[in-house]
Design a protein around this motif. Structure first.
Motif, PDB file in Angstrom:
ATOM      1  N   ILE A 505       0.844  -1.203   0.000  1.00 36.46           N
ATOM      2  CA  ILE A 505       0.000   0.000   0.000  1.00 36.46           C
ATOM      3  C   ILE A 505       0.878   1.250   0.000  1.00 36.46           C
ATOM      4  CG2 ILE A 505      -1.715   1.305   1.317  1.00 36.46           C
ATOM      5  CD1 ILE A 505      -2.674  -1.437   2.433  1.00 36.46           C
ATOM      6  N   LEU A 506       1.961   1.213   0.762  1.00 32.40           N
ATOM      7  CA  LEU A 506       2.834   2.376   0.874  1.00 32.40           C
ATOM      8  C   LEU A 506       3.539   2.690  -0.439  1.00 32.40           C
ATOM      9  CD1 LEU A 506       4.096   4.474   2.833  1.00 32.40           C
ATOM     10  CD2 LEU A 506       5.921   2.804   3.247  1.00 32.40           C
ATOM     11  N   HIS A 516       3.506   3.873 -12.247  1.00 33.82           N
ATOM     12  CA  HIS A 516       4.465   4.899 -11.868  1.00 33.82           C
ATOM     13  C   HIS A 516       4.221   5.320 -10.425  1.00 33.82           C
ATOM     14  CE1 HIS A 516       5.732   5.166 -15.997  1.00 33.82           C
ATOM     15  NE2 HIS A 516       4.508   5.436 -16.384  1.00 33.82           N
ATOM     16  N   HIS A 517       5.050   6.214  -9.947  1.00 34.85           N
ATOM     17  CA  HIS A 517       4.887   6.730  -8.588  1.00 34.85           C
ATOM     18  C   HIS A 517       3.609   7.558  -8.483  1.00 34.85           C
ATOM     19  CE1 HIS A 517       8.807   5.660  -6.872  1.00 34.85           C
ATOM     20  NE2 HIS A 517       9.220   5.738  -8.114  1.00 34.85           N
ATOM     21  N   PRO A 518       2.871   7.411  -7.401  1.00 34.69           N
ATOM     22  CA  PRO A 518       1.700   8.279  -7.204  1.00 34.69           C
ATOM     23  C   PRO A 518       2.136   9.732  -7.009  1.00 34.69           C
ATOM     24  CG  PRO A 518       1.640   6.357  -5.740  1.00 34.69           C
ATOM     25  CD  PRO A 518       3.010   6.420  -6.330  1.00 34.69           C
ATOM     26  N   ASP A 519       1.204  10.637  -7.268  1.00 35.71           N
ATOM     27  CA  ASP A 519       1.492  12.052  -7.030  1.00 35.71           C
ATOM     28  C   ASP A 519       1.600  12.295  -5.530  1.00 35.71           C
ATOM     29  OD1 ASP A 519      -1.266  13.114  -5.948  1.00 35.71           O
ATOM     30  OD2 ASP A 519      -1.732  11.841  -7.669  1.00 35.71           O
ATOM     31  N   PRO A 520       2.144  13.462  -5.109  1.00 32.92           N
ATOM     32  CA  PRO A 520       2.386  13.694  -3.670  1.00 32.92           C
ATOM     33  C   PRO A 520       1.150  13.541  -2.788  1.00 32.92           C
ATOM     34  CG  PRO A 520       3.585  15.307  -4.976  1.00 32.92           C
ATOM     35  CD  PRO A 520       2.744  14.528  -5.932  1.00 32.92           C
ATOM     36  N   GLN A 521      -0.011  14.039  -3.240  1.00 30.24           N
ATOM     37  CA  GLN A 521      -1.211  13.919  -2.410  1.00 30.24           C
ATOM     38  C   GLN A 521      -1.633  12.460  -2.263  1.00 30.24           C
ATOM     39  OE1 GLN A 521      -4.591  16.388  -3.512  1.00 30.24           O
ATOM     40  NE2 GLN A 521      -6.034  14.974  -2.558  1.00 30.24           N
ATOM     41  N   THR A 522      -1.627  11.712  -3.364  1.00 24.91           N
ATOM     42  CA  THR A 522      -1.987  10.295  -3.298  1.00 24.91           C
ATOM     43  C   THR A 522      -0.985   9.521  -2.462  1.00 24.91           C
ATOM     44  OG1 THR A 522      -2.981  10.457  -5.506  1.00 24.91           O
ATOM     45  CG2 THR A 522      -2.497   8.255  -4.678  1.00 24.91           C
ATOM     46  N   LEU A 528      -0.851   7.194   5.024  1.00 27.35           N
ATOM     47  CA  LEU A 528      -1.755   7.153   6.174  1.00 27.35           C
ATOM     48  C   LEU A 528      -2.508   5.828   6.250  1.00 27.35           C
ATOM     49  CD1 LEU A 528      -3.175  10.793   5.923  1.00 27.35           C
ATOM     50  CD2 LEU A 528      -1.598   9.923   7.663  1.00 27.35           C
ATOM     51  N   ILE A 529      -2.947   5.324   5.096  1.00 31.28           N
ATOM     52  CA  ILE A 529      -3.651   4.036   5.081  1.00 31.28           C
ATOM     53  C   ILE A 529      -2.712   2.922   5.522  1.00 31.28           C
ATOM     54  CG2 ILE A 529      -4.793   2.347   3.598  1.00 31.28           C
ATOM     55  CD1 ILE A 529      -5.766   4.680   1.872  1.00 31.28           C
ATOM     56  N   SER A 530      -1.483   2.940   5.015  1.00 33.78           N
ATOM     57  CA  SER A 530      -0.523   1.893   5.362  1.00 33.78           C
ATOM     58  C   SER A 530      -0.226   1.875   6.854  1.00 33.78           C
ATOM     59  CB  SER A 530       0.766   2.112   4.558  1.00 33.78           C
ATOM     60  OG  SER A 530       1.747   1.167   4.905  1.00 33.78           O
ATOM     61  N   LYS A 531      -0.040   3.064   7.443  1.00 38.99           N
ATOM     62  CA  LYS A 531       0.230   3.122   8.883  1.00 38.99           C
ATOM     63  C   LYS A 531      -0.942   2.590   9.698  1.00 38.99           C
ATOM     64  CE  LYS A 531       3.538   6.953   8.860  1.00 38.99           C
ATOM     65  NZ  LYS A 531       3.815   8.345   9.307  1.00 38.99           N
ATOM     66  N   THR A 532      -2.156   2.906   9.244  1.00 41.10           N
ATOM     67  CA  THR A 532      -3.336   2.431   9.973  1.00 41.10           C
ATOM     68  C   THR A 532      -3.481   0.919   9.859  1.00 41.10           C
ATOM     69  OG1 THR A 532      -4.395   4.537   9.387  1.00 41.10           O
ATOM     70  CG2 THR A 532      -5.793   2.824  10.323  1.00 41.10           C
TER      71      THR A 532
END
Length: 813
Positions: A505-506, A516-522, A528-532
């Protein structure tokens, strides 16, 4: 990390590397050769030139290229002249290459991204920078320096007498073939010119050799005629030159592909010379370009090259490894000793897991070493928290066996998060003006709830090998810590959540969940989802324990929801369903789910063709000679074959792998296939005339449907031998430690305290067998190197070309 593998099981066709690369003559009876090239790439740039605008900053990204073919792209670092990327890249390289190149681009939203500079490392020089951080100065990029490919020449020098009675030299030349030419704007329409120059760069004669215009990418160009003749005085010191060009319709003229310069001094009278040569950048005379300060790029490249012998050579070492799971104690086993002597546990885990997976023995090995680690653990809260051999082996197993499991579980939600761009920021300091904290918290809660639910209901999709490993961990933990009822769950959740789902997820791009890499907001949302998810998965006496109790048992049923796996633009060959339909090539948007494989004109259009997964009989590479195009593969169906060209070699392998995995359970899968196309009334590979003739080559694969891996057991055993050979000093120290423990009953010597030795006598016995096997293999490698050196030739058929070419270059820069 980038790896490349290619097997030579028989003497190769005479298509040698070009000068000045040496070509070994291979012997079929003694060995096969696999090249395993690994690069761990951690990038950082500094002191990039400022942008010619008011803010001076740049939005930069870096690409990894094999020659000029892009295979990886980093995230974009915004508003910085010293961007830090810090990314690792891993892939299988399915072809040879001359340079490993890195390009720094400046993103421009209004026009084409501009190249700031590049670093190009010759394949032969990669060992110089092995496993150490190195700063490279960025170099200029221009059309004349972007060269790849090679050319096959035939030359003959003879004497002729002219009508006036003057004795002259006659040079007959022919450009036979070109390979590996670059693709320019999706195609390559090459032609060559040959030129003879004398002192002062006098052009004595110039001749257009041939011109072949193609509709699509050509990587090999051949000609059978077009012999060029030059007649000149024998007193002239001449140079023969070949220039390759790409015929372009653009107003800027044809594009330069590379050149080759050869002195005629090395040619003997009445002798024919035929050789391959690398194309070189354009010669700019004696002009010396003053390098501008474009900044620097820091790279860490790990490079290894393995020469792998036939399977019989590795039988003693392989048998010794396979005894590891049954040996008591397991700390005296060969697999455990490998983990003890390696500098990093990951070094040992990668080849061990791949070898044991290949032979179906991974579960007993991990069960044995995990049980030993659990017995040594005193606190149930620290179970599997360290970077032990057990943890690294399970991580590597999940990475190999669970990639498809991640795709079908997480990819639909990850795609939605990347497309919808809902704000989930819950840090008040980072909130934007228009954002509401309560709304963001609700968005995050909904995403976490959906992901956690889909994970806890995905047991049916979990690969069997992972289920067996987790069952073993649960039972060992429950027996060791009988007073802790939750330990049977925390032993599993520490892997499935903290080491598997949360990292995916991270960084979804590292697990092929996003291209590709997600944009900064995504990226912030995913963090946050990964930490939760990690917090929920830790099961620290929270209500999530009760949630995990409802985890469904394996094989309780399938989720019948179509899951999106891959999509990208590729080129397909029209299938000619109509009687007079043109079988040309067209660019299409391809989309793959776990139910069907489709393509359409553009993204979002109605599909032009739907291929149910159950109709896929095989997915295999297509030989380049079929259409003179590289990176092609074929999707074989009952009535026809679909030929597809991917954008690069890595992408082609990804599509072949995932299509093979999703169709592996099909009952009518083929055992044989045609590696070439059916053209002009016959199969190019076996020359059979009927289009329904059974295949002539065995299909690849053969592993269980639950885990389809491209693993060579001999190659992995060779890697283990190489590690033992590399750490021979540590093996000898471990032998000394065993002797010390056997005869000295007292405090352990400090220099031996790093080794885990439960049974000194049994461990010493295993160590002696390891050393004997390694020394035997080392003798075989030494003999191979001596034989290779004796049989090495330069160029292809002319050992004099290299020294004469060097002599010419020393006098004529």
């Amino acid at each position: 990390v980038v790896t490349s593998s290619g097997v030579l099981d028989k003497r190769p066709n005479p298509s040698p590397h070009c000068n000045p690369v040496a070509e070994p003559q291979y012997c079929t009876r003694h060995f096969k050769c696999i090249f395993n090239r690994s690069k761990r790439l951690k990038r950082e740039a500094k002191n990039l030139p400022t942008y010619p605008g008011p803010n001076k900053m740049r939005d930069c990204y870096c690409t990894v290229n094999l020659d000029q073919e892009e295979v990886f792209r980093t995230k974009i670092v915004e508003k910085s002249l010293c961007p830090f990327y810090g990314e690792d890249f891993y892939c299988e390289i399915p072809r040879s290459f001359r340079h490993l190149s890195f390009y720094i681009f400046d993103r421009d939203v209004f026009r084409r991204d501009s190249i700031i500079g590049k670093v190009a490392i010759l394949k032969e020089d990669l060992q110089k920078y092995h496993n150490r951080d190195t700063w490279f100065q960025l170099q200029h990029v221009d059309a004349d320096s972007e060269v790849q490919g090679k050319v096959h020449l035939e030359l003959r020098l003879s004497e002729v007498i002219t009508d006036t009675g003057v004795i002259c030299h006659k040079l007959a030349t022919r450009v036979l073939e070109c390979q590996g030419l670059p693709i320019v704007n999706g195609q390559c329409d090459p032609y060559a010119t040959v030129t003879l120059t004398g002192p002062g760069r006098l052009v004595l004669s110039r001749l257009f050799w041939f011109r072949m215009i193609s509709l699509l990418s050509k990587i090999t160009v051949k000609t059978q005629t077009n012999i060029s003749y030059f007649i000149f005085s024998p007193s002239l010191w001449l140079c023969y030159r070949v220039d390759l060009w790409n015929a372009s319709n653009l107003k800027f003229g044809d594009e330069f592909l590379g050149e080759l310069r050869l002195p005629l001094k090395f040619l003997r009278q009445s002798s024919s010379y035929e050789a391959w040569y690398f194309l070189q950048p354009r010669d700019n005379g004696n002009k010396s370009l003053k390098p501008d300060d474009l900044g620097s790029l820091r790279l860490n490249v790990v490079y290894t090259e393995d020469h792998v012998f036939p399977s019989d050579y590795y039988s003693p070492l392989r048998d010794l490894l396979f005894k590891s799971a049954d040996l008591e104690p397991v700390s005296a086993s060969t697999a455990h000793i490998l983990g003890e002597v390696c500098r990093e546990k990951q070094e040992a885990a990668i080849p061990l897991v791949r070898l044991f997976l290949h032979y179906g023995k991974i579960v007993p090995l991990i069960s044995a070493i995990a049980n030993a680690e659990i017995k040594r653990t005193q606190d149930p809260n620290t179970i599997f928290r360290g970077n032990s051999l057990t943890s690294k082996c399970i991580d590597e197993t999940m990475k190999l066996a669970g990639m498809h499991y991640l795709q079908v579980t997480l990819k639909p939600i990850i795609d939605e998060i990347c497309q919808v761009h809902k704000s989930c920021e819950i840090d008040p300091v980072k909130l934007k003006d228009a954002e509401n904290l309560d709304n963001n918290r609700e968005n995050l809660r909904q995403y976490v709830d959906r992901i956690f639910t889909v994970i806890t209901k995905s047991g049916v999709r979990c690969p069997t090998v992972m289920c067996d490993i987790f069952f073993s961990l649960r039972e060992s933990a429950a027996i060791r810590f009988q007073d802790d009822p939750d330990v049977r769950y925390t032993a599993v959740s520490s892997f499935i959540f903290l080491r598997f789902f949360a990292p995916a997820i991270l960084s979804p791009n590292l697990f092929h969940l996003t291209p590709h890499h997600p944009d900064p907001q995504t990226s912030r949302t995913l963090t946050l989802i990964s930490k939760t998810i990690q917090t929920l998965g830790s099961l620290s006496k929270s209500k999530s324990v009760r949630i995990l109790h409802s985890f469904p048992p394996p094989f309780s049923g399938f989720l019948g929801i179509p899951t999106h796996l891959l999509n990208v633009f590729m080129i397909k060959r029209a299938q000619g369903r109509k009687r007079f339909g043109m079988k040309n090539f067209k660019k299409r948007w391809f989309r793959l789910t776990n139910h069907e494989f489709t393509y359409q004109k553009s993204k979002g259009d109605h599909p032009l063709c739907n291929i149910p997964i159950e109709n896929i009989l095989a997915v295999e590479k297509l030989e380049e000679e079929s259409f003179k195009m590289k990176n092609m593969f074929q999707v074989i169906q009952p009535e026809r074959v679909l030929y597809i060209q991917a954008n690069n070699c890595v992408e082609a392998k990804d599509w072949i792998d995932i299509l093979t995995k999703v169709s592996q359970c099909n009952k009518k899968r083929l055992a044989v296939y045609h590696p070439s196309a059916y053209l002009n009334g016959h199969w190019l590979c076996c020359k059979a005339t009927a289009d329904n003739t059974p295949g002539c080559t065995p299909c690849t694969g053969g592993l269980p449907a639950n885990i389809q891996l491209d693993i060579d057991g001999d190659r992995e055993t060779e890697r283990i031998y190489s590690l033992f050979n590399l750490y021979m000093v540590k093996l000898e120290k471990m032998q000394e430690a065993c002797g010390s423990k056997s005869v000295y009953d007292g405090p352990e010597q400090e220099e031996y305290s790093t080794f885990v030795i439960d049974d000194p006598q049994e461990t010493y016995k295993t160590l002696k067998q390891i050393v004997d096997n390694v020394k035997t293999l080392e003798q075989e490698h030494a003999q191979y190197k001596r034989d290779k050196f004796k049989k090495t030739k330069y160029g292809s058929q002319n050992p004099l070309v290299l020294p004469m070419l060097l002599d010419y270059n020393s006098h004529h820069p």
